[in-house]
Scaffold this motif. Structure first.
Motif, PDB file in Angstrom:
ATOM      1  N   VAL A  33       0.833  -1.209   0.000  1.00 38.91           N
ATOM      2  CA  VAL A  33       0.000   0.000   0.000  1.00 38.91           C
ATOM      3  C   VAL A  33       0.868   1.259   0.000  1.00 38.91           C
ATOM      4  CG1 VAL A  33      -1.656   1.345   1.351  1.00 38.91           C
ATOM      5  CG2 VAL A  33      -1.962  -1.128   1.088  1.00 38.91           C
ATOM      6  N   ALA A  34       1.929   1.242   0.818  1.00 39.87           N
ATOM      7  CA  ALA A  34       2.793   2.418   0.917  1.00 39.87           C
ATOM      8  C   ALA A  34       3.502   2.700  -0.406  1.00 39.87           C
ATOM      9  CB  ALA A  34       3.810   2.219   2.038  1.00 39.87           C
ATOM     10  N   ARG A  35       3.956   1.651  -1.083  1.00 35.63           N
ATOM     11  CA  ARG A  35       4.629   1.856  -2.375  1.00 35.63           C
ATOM     12  C   ARG A  35       3.651   2.357  -3.428  1.00 35.63           C
ATOM     13  NH1 ARG A  35       9.104   3.361  -2.877  1.00 35.63           N
ATOM     14  NH2 ARG A  35       9.730   2.247  -4.744  1.00 35.63           N
ATOM     15  N   PHE A  36       2.386   1.960  -3.289  1.00 37.94           N
ATOM     16  CA  PHE A  36       1.367   2.453  -4.215  1.00 37.94           C
ATOM     17  C   PHE A  36       1.068   3.936  -3.966  1.00 37.94           C
ATOM     18  CE2 PHE A  36      -3.147   3.434  -4.947  1.00 37.94           C
ATOM     19  CZ  PHE A  36      -3.231   3.206  -6.308  1.00 37.94           C
ATOM     20  N   LEU A  37       1.044   4.318  -2.690  1.00 34.55           N
ATOM     21  CA  LEU A  37       0.666   5.686  -2.353  1.00 34.55           C
ATOM     22  C   LEU A  37       1.758   6.701  -2.638  1.00 34.55           C
ATOM     23  CD1 LEU A  37      -1.174   5.105   1.052  1.00 34.55           C
ATOM     24  CD2 LEU A  37      -2.209   5.616  -1.171  1.00 34.55           C
ATOM     25  N   MET A  38       3.036   6.334  -2.356  1.00 36.58           N
ATOM     26  CA  MET A  38       4.119   7.313  -2.453  1.00 36.58           C
ATOM     27  C   MET A  38       5.340   6.680  -3.105  1.00 36.58           C
ATOM     28  SD  MET A  38       3.243  10.285  -1.090  1.00 36.58           S
ATOM     29  CE  MET A  38       4.778  11.033  -0.558  1.00 36.58           C
ATOM     30  N   PRO A  39       6.089   7.466  -3.912  1.00 34.18           N
ATOM     31  CA  PRO A  39       7.301   6.918  -4.529  1.00 34.18           C
ATOM     32  C   PRO A  39       8.479   6.838  -3.567  1.00 34.18           C
ATOM     33  CG  PRO A  39       6.998   9.205  -5.191  1.00 34.18           C
ATOM     34  CD  PRO A  39       5.779   8.827  -4.394  1.00 34.18           C
ATOM     35  N   SER A  40       8.401   7.531  -2.436  1.00 27.97           N
ATOM     36  CA  SER A  40       9.540   7.585  -1.525  1.00 27.97           C
ATOM     37  C   SER A  40       9.732   6.258  -0.784  1.00 27.97           C
ATOM     38  CB  SER A  40       9.324   8.706  -0.498  1.00 27.97           C
ATOM     39  OG  SER A  40      10.290   8.634   0.525  1.00 27.97           O
ATOM     40  N   PRO A  41      10.929   5.651  -0.850  1.00 27.43           N
ATOM     41  CA  PRO A  41      11.180   4.422  -0.074  1.00 27.43           C
ATOM     42  C   PRO A  41      11.083   4.664   1.424  1.00 27.43           C
ATOM     43  CG  PRO A  41      12.864   4.734  -1.771  1.00 27.43           C
ATOM     44  CD  PRO A  41      12.070   5.999  -1.706  1.00 27.43           C
ATOM     45  N   GLN A  42      11.465   5.872   1.885  1.00 30.12           N
ATOM     46  CA  GLN A  42      11.394   6.163   3.314  1.00 30.12           C
ATOM     47  C   GLN A  42       9.963   6.118   3.829  1.00 30.12           C
ATOM     48  OE1 GLN A  42      13.133   7.975   1.104  1.00 30.12           O
ATOM     49  NE2 GLN A  42      15.237   7.567   1.755  1.00 30.12           N
ATOM     50  N   PHE A  43       9.021   6.530   3.004  1.00 24.79           N
ATOM     51  CA  PHE A  43       7.605   6.477   3.373  1.00 24.79           C
ATOM     52  C   PHE A  43       7.198   5.031   3.655  1.00 24.79           C
ATOM     53  CE2 PHE A  43       3.115   6.056   2.360  1.00 24.79           C
ATOM     54  CZ  PHE A  43       2.537   7.156   2.966  1.00 24.79           C
ATOM     55  N   ALA A  44       7.579   4.122   2.770  1.00 25.21           N
ATOM     56  CA  ALA A  44       7.206   2.711   2.929  1.00 25.21           C
ATOM     57  C   ALA A  44       7.878   2.093   4.149  1.00 25.21           C
ATOM     58  CB  ALA A  44       7.576   1.931   1.668  1.00 25.21           C
ATOM     59  N   VAL A  45       9.160   2.410   4.353  1.00 24.74           N
ATOM     60  CA  VAL A  45       9.877   1.843   5.504  1.00 24.74           C
ATOM     61  C   VAL A  45       9.281   2.363   6.808  1.00 24.74           C
ATOM     62  CG1 VAL A  45      12.103   1.818   6.692  1.00 24.74           C
ATOM     63  CG2 VAL A  45      12.011   1.458   4.231  1.00 24.74           C
ATOM     64  N   ALA A  46       8.981   3.660   6.876  1.00 21.69           N
ATOM     65  CA  ALA A  46       8.378   4.223   8.083  1.00 21.69           C
ATOM     66  C   ALA A  46       7.034   3.561   8.381  1.00 21.69           C
ATOM     67  CB  ALA A  46       8.204   5.739   7.921  1.00 21.69           C
ATOM     68  N   ALA A  47       6.238   3.344   7.334  1.00 21.83           N
ATOM     69  CA  ALA A  47       4.944   2.689   7.517  1.00 21.83           C
ATOM     70  C   ALA A  47       5.114   1.262   8.019  1.00 21.83           C
ATOM     71  CB  ALA A  47       4.170   2.696   6.195  1.00 21.83           C
ATOM     72  N   ALA A  48       6.067   0.534   7.457  1.00 23.53           N
ATOM     73  CA  ALA A  48       6.271  -0.865   7.843  1.00 23.53           C
ATOM     74  C   ALA A  48       6.741  -0.982   9.292  1.00 23.53           C
ATOM     75  CB  ALA A  48       7.286  -1.513   6.898  1.00 23.53           C
ATOM     76  N   ILE A  49       7.655  -0.099   9.714  1.00 25.95           N
ATOM     77  CA  ILE A  49       8.165  -0.162  11.088  1.00 25.95           C
ATOM     78  C   ILE A  49       7.035   0.058  12.097  1.00 25.95           C
ATOM     79  CG2 ILE A  49       9.629   1.039  12.762  1.00 25.95           C
ATOM     80  CD1 ILE A  49      11.615   1.531  10.482  1.00 25.95           C
ATOM     81  N   GLN A  50       6.242   1.073  11.865  1.00 28.81           N
ATOM     82  CA  GLN A  50       5.170   1.356  12.822  1.00 28.81           C
ATOM     83  C   GLN A  50       4.069   0.304  12.786  1.00 28.81           C
ATOM     84  OE1 GLN A  50       5.489   3.690  15.105  1.00 28.81           O
ATOM     85  NE2 GLN A  50       7.466   4.225  14.179  1.00 28.81           N
ATOM     86  N   SER A  51       3.794  -0.266  11.607  1.00 29.77           N
ATOM     87  CA  SER A  51       2.786  -1.329  11.547  1.00 29.77           C
ATOM     88  C   SER A  51       3.254  -2.560  12.307  1.00 29.77           C
ATOM     89  CB  SER A  51       2.482  -1.687  10.088  1.00 29.77           C
ATOM     90  OG  SER A  51       3.581  -2.338   9.478  1.00 29.77           O
ATOM     91  N   ALA A  52       4.561  -2.854  12.231  1.00 30.30           N
ATOM     92  CA  ALA A  52       5.090  -4.000  12.970  1.00 30.30           C
ATOM     93  C   ALA A  52       4.995  -3.762  14.475  1.00 30.30           C
ATOM     94  CB  ALA A  52       6.543  -4.246  12.558  1.00 30.30           C
ATOM     95  N   ILE A  53       5.353  -2.555  14.909  1.00 27.06           N
ATOM     96  CA  ILE A  53       5.266  -2.244  16.347  1.00 27.06           C
ATOM     97  C   ILE A  53       3.823  -2.348  16.833  1.00 27.06           C
ATOM     98  CG2 ILE A  53       5.566  -0.417  18.058  1.00 27.06           C
ATOM     99  CD1 ILE A  53       7.942   0.588  16.430  1.00 27.06           C
TER     100      ILE A  53
END
Length: 374
Positions: free
Chosen positions: A124-144
């Motif tokens: 979902v994050a890669r679909f919404l934004m081209p920035s890799p940092q956006f996807a990584v930030a989303a994944a870290i918080q979803s895991a927590i």
């Protein structure tokens, strides 16, 4: 049996420079990092602590961990603290928390649910934004959010994250990281490197020294990293000044710095042309003081342009010094008996002088008109 080959000679340009134990154990780099990160650390501490307290006492959450982690991750210690980037990071983390909360309601928690949450969040994050940092930030918080114990009500962690993100954005505006000092420091680094490159080329021309001329070319080729560093910190300063009520008065000054940066970027590119032609010309070992002198004058004038960044009253002096040099840049008049290579080198000084003139405050048309027609 073939004879052993002689060891290749080491070029003075590529010879290793020994690093002493004193340099390895120096405290200076660490102290400089602490100094440069002071405002960022204050931002993070205040935002994370404030978000935790708000979520704990205002919303009654027992352990609002995500309020603190969202604040810390969204601010970070990176040089580029533009509000837009902070907002993007906050939105990425909130997206991850929201997806985690939704999937937890449907599937519960566990190892395979964590894997599913990470996969869905990253997609979902890669679909919404081209920035890799956006996807990584989303994944870290979803895991927590997935790993933490479930709260009494759904979406409480999303509220914690929203508070943390809001505090991070507020701190970006109310407690800016003094971006002016950072961008000025980067400007000084660039002008120091520009001066060093010009100095080596001048030495090579004065002495007919190909090694010094090559070193100047090497330094000129390395200027782009310093240009990019200044551009990053300047854009960050401009973005923060547009948001922060305490820095809005610096917009005009930052706009002037942006004009200087654009011109110095072009000057650095033209200096590479000058250095390349100088390295070619001095291959015969003959000194060229007639070419070295105008370049040395341009070097000194560039130093005045650098000083004018912090003291605008020095800008007219830089402009007059550069105009005095520019008006003499007629290759045929300066060296009537010059070779083709020497004429090409003198001609390369002309656009370089124009770029420095624009950095001193002239328009491009005014700067170009100051150069003699050939």
């Amino acid at each position: 049996m073939p004879e052993p080959r002689d060891a290749p000679e080491t070029s003075p340009l590529t010879a290793a420079i020994p690093v002493t134990w004193r340099r390895r154990l120096s405290l200076r780099p660490g102290l400089e990092r602490v100094r440069d990160s002071g405002a960022a650390i204050a931002q993070i501490v205040i935002a994370a602590t404030g978000a935790f307290l708000l979520a704990h006492y205002l919303l009654g959450h027992e352990a609002p961990l995500l309020a603190a982690t969202v604040s810390i991750s969204s601010l970070g210690l990176a040089r580029d603290a533009r509000p837009r980037k902070v907002v993007e990071t906050v939105l990425g983390m909130l997206t991850g928390i929201l997806i985690s909360e939704l999937l937890r309601l449907v599937f519960g928690s566990g190892p395979w649910q964590l894997a599913l949450t990470l996969a869905v969040t990253l997609l979902v994050a890669r679909f919404l934004m081209p920035s890799p940092q956006f996807a990584v930030a989303a994944a870290i918080q979803s895991a927590i959010a997935m790993v933490l114990p479930a709260g009494p009500l759904p979406f409480l962690r999303l509220a914690d994250g929203a508070i943390g993100g809001a505090l991070a954005i507020v701190m970006t505006a109310l407690l800016p990281r003094n971006p002016m000092s950072t961008e000025l420091r980067d400007a000084r680094v660039l002008f120091t490197a520009l001066d060093a490159a010009m100095g080596r080329v001048v030495q090579g021309l004065r002495r007919g020294d190909a090694v010094r001329a090559d070193r100047g070319l090497e330094k000129a080729r390395g200027l782009q990293g310093d240009v990019d560093a200044w551009r990053t910190s300047l854009e960050s300063a401009q973005a923060v000044s547009a948001l922060s009520p305490f820095l809005r008065s610096r917009r005009i000054e930052l706009a002037r710095h942006a004009r200087v940066l654009q011109s110095v970027d072009l000057a650095a590119r033209n200096l590479r042309v000058v250095a390349r032609r100088a390295a070619y010309v001095v291959r015969d070992g003959e000194p060229r003081p007639a070419i070295a002198e105008p370049l040395a004058e341009l070097q000194r004038a560039a130093g005045v342009v650098a000083h004018a960044l912090e003291d605008i009253s020095a800008e007219p002096a830089a402009r007059e010094a550069l105009l005095a040099i520019a008006r003499r840049l007629d290759p045929a008049a300066m060296m009537p008996d010059a070779s083709q290579g020497e004429l090409a080198l003198l001609a390369a000084l002309r656009p370089f002088a124009v770029d420095l003139l624009v950095a001193s405050g002239l328009t491009h048309a005014e700067a170009a008109a100051a150069i003699p027609r050939i």
